[in-house]
Write a protein that holds these residues in place. Sequence first.
Motif: not given
Length: 91
Positions: A71-76, A2-3, A45-49
């Motif tokens: 929130h970036t995906e590792p290795g992306a 999710a973005i 943040c939209t993550c809610g945390a």
Amino acid sequence: MAIHRAPLTNHHADGSICPPEHKHTSSGRPLHPDCPGRNYSKAVCTCGAWQFKNSGKGYVNESRRRHLATHTEPGANGPAVLRNLLRFDLP
């Protein structure tokens, strides 16, 4: 994946949102005649945390960017992605 977004909003002392068309000096003083001035800035943040509130708009913006970077995906990104895209084993 999710973005996530964490929009920054400015608020008056009474807690009401200061609209984007109300321009301010860097210290938060209003340049718009009907604005009482920016009292604090907030990002949620939209993550809610995560949420952050501070009188310094730049500090809130920096904290917002740092949180969104988590929130970036590792290795992306980086060389591993390039290695997967570029094939050197072709005849």
